[in-house]
Design an enzyme around this catalytic site. Structure first.
Site: not given
Ligand code: MEV
Length: 444
Positions: A85, A280, A296, A393
């Site tokens: 990513e 995430k 792992d 991003h």
């Molecule tokens: C993207 O991989 C992760 C985010 O969505 C985490 C978040 O929203 O805190 C940017």
């Protein structure tokens, strides 16, 4: 319809590939070239990879990046991160630099206990007899695993405790032997599972030898397996600074930043829809270190999310508070990691990752990994509450879009420069590409 194949695993690598590309790809020769293009140019290294799993036909590359300037417990680290990513390494590096000037990260391991179970069914009536049998013969469980635990005991680990647990309220006749382990610098899955299978055999033997006491009900071992839920293998990482020192740089007032940040964390604490995305983002950092260091990530993921839901509702793995004139941000989560065994000493990139980190103990790697998760979350929430996430991003994603459009190096350079002070969107990137390509063609 495609034909099934018998004995695929027995074919040699070439034959496997030929069968596969002829059956499943539209251009077998191009597929073959592509697969071979990803083979390692040193045959012995390729052989190593071939032998990690069954039916290896090629290698799957992931970018291996590094985020320098992590100050953890007063020591500097360049953290290796394996991830596809675009923005994750940049986000980690940004957080590292931010906290470098504000005292760095503090981390500590709270406990390193791992667990496993022999799950068995016994529907007898004399429960006291079962407990008496187990307690009276506990030593035998330990004795029978002595050959398995010898090396681990020499390193300071082994089986910490054994208990009989009544789970009949969950499933008729369901009991467990619950074992707790210290596995030192190894993740310990094989060690734990071998011990558990030995405990299961001891249990069967005891039941067979004590039928008179246990009555007619048979004792059936259903399975013996470690648990990847390791709430007692726990690490904490944190940062703190004076609110006046935040000086975050996007123009937002320090106090407002601290308050908005804490509110964002509280939203993740109370709203599972947000908590999943929030966590995430934390796992972006954690998984990248886990993969780079040959650990792992499936076990880590399963455990982290179970821990996030341990109180009955899925919640944030990180926490934030304003304490007097200080901003405090921390993470606490279970991480069961190894720095010996598995592929840690085999995979050349994994070995390199361990070297970069100064050959950490499992304890130290838990701390570094938790810091990577906290750093990632800090950068994500920082962007979310200030510029929004897409600015950074999409800037990182721009090269992916341009590569998809097959832009050449000069075009990429010009388009990246063009977007320096603009927000990237997919359509804006395509527009810029079409314009730059047309200009180039007109000049040619
Ligand atoms: C993207 O991989 C992760 C985010 O969505 C985490 C978040 O929203 O805190 C940017």
């Amino acid at each position: 319809m495609k034909q099934p194949i018998k004995g695929f695993s027995k074919l040699n690598k070439q034959a496997k590939i030929e069968w596969l590309v002829s059956q499943y790809t539209s251009d077998p020769s191009a597929s073959l070239d592509m697969l071979e293009g990803y083979w390692h140019n040193q045959p012995e290294v390729q052989k190593l990879h071939d032998e990690f799993i069954e039916n290896t036909i090629s290698n799957y590359y992931m970018p291996f990046g590094v985020a320098p300037n992590f100050l953890i417990n007063g020591k500097m680290y360049a953290i290796p991160l394996a991830i596809e990513e675009s923005s994750v390494v940049a986000a980690a590096a940004k957080a590292a630099n931010f906290w470098l000037d504000r005292g760095g990260f503090q981390a500590s391991v709270l406990s390193m206990v791992k667990v496993g179970h022999v799950h068995f069914i016994w529907e007898g009536k004399n429960v006291d007899a079962l407990y008496r049998l187990f307690e009276a013969n506990k030593d035998q469980f330990f004795t029978n695993t002595e050959s398995i635990t010898k090396n681990m005991r020499a390193r300071g680990g082994g089986v910490l405790s054994l208990g009989l647990v009544d789970k009949t309220d969950l499933e008729p006749g369901y009991y467990q032997i619950e074992a707790r382990f210290e596995t030192c610098d190894s993740m310990g899955a094989n060690f734990i599972n071998s011990c558990l299978e030995s405990f299961a055999q001891t249990l069967r033997d005891l039941a067979a030898a004590n039928q008179a006491e246990l009555g007619d009900a048979p004792l059936q071992v259903v399975m013996s397996i470690l648990s990847n839920f390791t709430p007692e293998c726990l690490v904490r990482a944190e940062v703190r600074c004076k609110i006046n020192d935040i000086e975050e740089g996007s123009g937002i007032d320090n106090q407002e930043f601290a308050e908005k940040f804490c509110r964002a964390i509280r939203i993740a604490s109370v709203e599972p829809y947000r908590a999943v995305t929030h966590n995430k983002g934390i796992m972006n950092g954690i998984d990248s270190v886990i993969i780079a260091t040959g650990n792992d990530f499936r076990a880590t993921e399963a455990c982290a999310h179970a821990y996030a839901a341990k109180d009955g509702r899925y919640t944030s793995l990180t926490h934030a508070a304003i304490e007097g004139d200080e901003f405090h941000f921390w993470i606490e989560l279970p991480l069961s990691l190894g720095t010996v065994g598995g592929i840690t000493n085999l995979h050349p990139m994994v070995r390199f990752a361990h070297e970069l980190l100064g050959y950490p103990s499992a304890n130290a790697l838990m701390q570094i990994t938790a810091v990577a998760g906290l750093a990632q979350n800090f950068s994500a929430v920082r962007s979310l509450i200030t510029s929004g996430i897409q600015k950074g991003h999409m800037k990182m994603h721009l090269l992916n879009i341009l590569n998809q459009l097959e832009a050449n190096d000069a075009e990429k350079e010009e388009i990246v420069a063009y977007f320096k002070d603009k927000v990237v969107s997919h359509s804006a990137a395509v527009e810029a590409f079409v314009r730059v390509r047309a200009q180039g063609q007109a000049q040619a």
